[in-house]
Design an enzyme around this catalytic site. Structure first.
Site, PDB file in Angstrom:
ATOM      1  N   ARG A   1       0.862  -1.191   0.000  1.00 33.20           N
ATOM      2  CA  ARG A   1       0.000   0.000   0.000  1.00 33.20           C
ATOM      3  C   ARG A   1       0.894   1.237   0.000  1.00 33.20           C
ATOM      4  NH1 ARG A   1      -2.691   0.939   5.396  1.00 33.20           N
ATOM      5  NH2 ARG A   1      -1.135   2.590   5.548  1.00 33.20           N
TER       6      ARG A   1
ATOM      7  N   HIS B   1      -3.784   4.647   4.486  1.00 38.91           N
ATOM      8  CA  HIS B   1      -4.957   3.751   4.449  1.00 38.91           C
ATOM      9  C   HIS B   1      -6.115   4.435   3.727  1.00 38.91           C
ATOM     10  CE1 HIS B   1      -8.264   1.217   5.678  1.00 38.91           C
ATOM     11  NE2 HIS B   1      -8.798   2.206   6.379  1.00 38.91           N
TER      12      HIS B   1
ATOM     13  N   TYR C   1       3.325   5.637  11.577  1.00 40.88           N
ATOM     14  CA  TYR C   1       3.648   4.262  11.965  1.00 40.88           C
ATOM     15  C   TYR C   1       4.512   3.523  10.942  1.00 40.88           C
ATOM     16  CZ  TYR C   1      -0.506   3.695   8.974  1.00 40.88           C
ATOM     17  OH  TYR C   1      -1.399   3.782   7.938  1.00 40.88           O
TER      18      TYR C   1
END
Lengths: 362, 327
Positions: free
Chosen positions: A255, A259, A268
């Site tokens: 990815r 998100h 993160y």
């Protein structure tokens, strides 16, 4: 070891080099078509994020980096098959013939975005699924229905790596094996479920290993190699179409985006990891391969990119000019027939809308 | 004509509809060879085969989701949950998908599914087997809730539910599965899903109830009659949408409302009926409406169960207070 470089089903590696001979179907014209589709859907993705940033779209989940998975699925499915997508599946839906305006409508807060197509066969596709993994159980029901109806069509369902931790996914896999139904599962293993990395999602070495417990075949594929993806999806669909049952495909990808537009992955995820993942992304490798084969050029690329931008601008203009849904439409598709009570609540909303719009509601 | 049980009537309706509509399929745990834990699906597999009578893996979320998927593809699945207390793993599918499919797709796809589950206490069953949570489902937009209380209504309402193009939660009062009997004409005639049924005429109070409580309510009405109080007993039958017009019509005559349900008191369907009367027909009332309901407790294990079940006396006492206390 970088998971994206691990040995798995692959034809073209991240440097654009063949690691084994191309399958018979993979002529350069076909691959050029795949490439063009992938670039177009990435152009759309960039634009959609920009629209969200400027308040013209709601929260949007980018599909950046998963174009090869989607285009392979969209192209491999027959019209009469049934696609059960999850929310990051614009490339597959587009390759299947669903207009990008629909996707803009959906993320723009308009239910008409799931009223895909007047085409009767594709009308059986399910809408985007936001709850995680529930679409897998719907897919079992769809595939069971296809088997009962005896029409040799196949259902294909997608999910992310996070979804494989959910009971719905495991129950679905289990049932697909027990019932021997025409179903293909594709996991978009993009390594992240919001902030939870694949490494702590589950202890299995491969997500495709989960197929073993269900008694179906599991295959791990390079999800950044559109040739490998199309090859395996096509074979799995064929397997199901012949009555040989379900397959679980783990498409390993990354990815490259947050998100969703509401997320900030820099909290993160390390920049180094992201930069490394860009070296493996699906579009660059196919472009390198096509150029080395003499089937594409930098000039072709510039022209195509410009064309894509024009196409997407037209799509966006169309989306922005659409007449909004009537406020009372929230009632109009709730049940086949409305009760007196709902009819009266509907009138209340119409009156409220008229009041809020200064009496201009039609 | 021989009398049949409520359970027989369910079975008759399933047989009738499967014979007349190839798209009807039955699925759930044990529904095939075993004919369901209560035997509601007996004989279906032998007659219609394992393609249409499907034993599912032991996974309720799966049953819910599979039913949704089948329904989107033109089938009319009838899913069986063995007990209402086992529906909870499937709630996500019922709330997030079955209820929303028509709306989400602007009518492109629909969910013509029936989710059957036996419900209620009184059979000395283990924990999680005695729930009465119809109000949970009545709260969800896009779902209808139906509860039969006699063999005739079980037959006619189940046929209507299967023929409905929307998802229906069909809850069967298992306490009276085998104890309530009557004749049923197996002619395929459905009953309406938007109306309640007046079981007994009366002038002094309107008693609205549903499910197994219909039995105690009719007994109470008989006792009250002997005391000179005539209760009009209404079986709500369709919990959502509620047929308020019939209830109000009855109140025009009686002016007193008593709602009886086995489910917990707080936020129960009784509260909804009384709230609607307050909004729509307050002036008809000669006395404050009353409820006889289950308590807001977890149903105790079976040794104490009877104390928590609604008894005829509870209804008689409440009715007397409603009529005599407010003369």
């Amino acid at each position: 070891m970088n998971v994206l470089a691990m040995p798995m089903h692959r034809f073209i590696d991240h440097r654009g080099k063949l690691v084994k001979p191309l399958p018979e179907w993979a002529d350069l014209m076909t691959l050029k078509g795949f490439y063009c589709d992938m670039v177009l859907t990435r152009t759309y993705d960039n634009k959609a994020v920009a629209l969200q940033r400027t308040g013209k779209l709601g929260t949007y989940p980018s599909h950046l980096g998963s174009e090869a998975i989607g285009i392979a699925i969209g192209r491999a499915l027959k019209k009469s098959d049934v696609f059960i997508p999850y929310y990051r599946d614009l490339p597959a839906l587009w390759a299947r013939g669903i207009g990008m305006e629909k996707n803009l409508q959906y993320w723009g807060g308009d239910e008409r975005g799931s009223d895909f197509s007047p085409d009767e066969e594709r009308c059986r596709d399910l809408p985007f699924c936001v709850p995680i993994a529930t679409q897998c159980t719907h897919a079992v029901g769809v595939a069971a229905a296809l088997k009962i109806q005896g029409n040799h069509n196949v259902a294909l369902v997608t999910c992310g790596d996070g979804a494989t931790s959910k009971g719905d996914f495991l129950e679905s896999l289990n049932c697909a094996g027990a019932w021997n139904i025409p179903l293909v599962f594709v996991i978009n293993n993009n390594q992240w479920a919001i902030s939870v990395p694949r490494a702590i999602q589950c202890g299995a070495e491969l997500l495709s290993d989960k197929a073993k417990g269900a008694g179906i075949e599991g295959i791990t594929v390079d999800g950044n190699d559109v040739v490998a993806m199309f090859d395996i999806v096509t074979m799995s669909l064929d397997h199901a179409r012949k009555g040989k049952g379900a397959t679980l495909i783990e498409a390993v990808s990354y990815r490259l985006s947050d998100h969703t537009t509401a997320d900030d992955a820099s909290r993160y995820r390390s920049e180094d990891e992201l930069q490394q993942a860009w070296e493996f992304e699906p579009i660059k490798r196919l472009k390198t391969f096509l150029i080395e084969q003499g089937a594409w050029s930098e000039q072709d690329d510039i022209s195509w990119q410009a064309h894509c931008k024009e196409v997407i601008e037209t799509v966006v203009d169309h989306y922005l000019s659409m007449t909004p849904q009537a406020p009372e439409s929230a009632f109009d598709f709730l049940y086949e027939q409305l009760s007196e009570d709902l009819l009266s609540q509907r009138d209340l909303i119409i009156n409220k809308a008229m009041r809020m719009q200064g009496g201009n509601h039609g | 004509m021989a009398e049949v049980t409520l359970l027989d009537a369910i079975n008759m309706a399933l047989h009738y509809e499967m014979a007349h509509d190839q798209n009807v399929v039955v699925l759930g745990e044990d529904v095939g060879d075993n004919g369901g834990v209560f035997r509601a699906t007996v004989g279906l597999k032998e007659k219609y085969g394992c393609k249409r009578v499907i034993d599912s893996p032991l996974a309720e979320a799966l049953i819910g989701g599979v039913t949704v998927g089948m329904a989107t593809q033109g089938l009319r699945p009838v899913a069986e949950f063995q007990f209402q207390g086992f529906v909870f793993p499937a709630m996500e599918h019922l709330v997030c998908h079955a209820a929303r499919m028509r709306n989400r797709t602007r009518g492109r796809l629909t969910c013509p599914a029936v989710f059957r589950a036996p419900f209620g206490g009184g059979i000395h069953a283990p924990e999680h087997h005695s729930e009465s949570v119809e109000a949970l489902f009545a709260h969800i937009p896009g779902i209808s809730v139906v509860i039969p209380s006699s063999p005739q209504r079980a037959y006619g309402l189940l046929l209507a539910a299967i023929r409905s193009n929307d998802p229906i939660m069909f809850f069967e009062p298992k306490r009276i599965y085998r104890t309530v009997k009557s004749t049923v004409i197996d002619n395929g005639e459905a009953l309406p899903l938007n109306t309640c049924f007046t079981l007994r005429k009366g002038r002094d109070l309107t008693l609205v109830t549903w499910g197994a409580c219909v039995v105690e309510s009719l007994q109470a009405a008989q006792t009250l009659s002997e005391l000179g109080i005539e209760a009009e007993v209404i079986d709500l039958a369709t919990i959502k949408p509620i047929d308020m017009a019939s209830i109000i019509k009855s109140l025009e005559k009686t002016g007193r409302l008593l709602v009886v349900h086995e489910a917990c008191k707080t936020c129960g369907v009784g509260a909804e009926i009384i709230a609607r009367i307050s909004e729509q027909a307050m002036c008809l009332l000669k006395a404050p409406p009353r409820r006889v309901t289950g308590t807001d407790t977890i149903m105790p294990y079976y040794k104490n169960e009877d104390y928590f079940m609604i008894q005829e006396d509870d209804i008689v006492d409440a009715a007397k207070m409603l009529v005599e206390g407010w003369k």
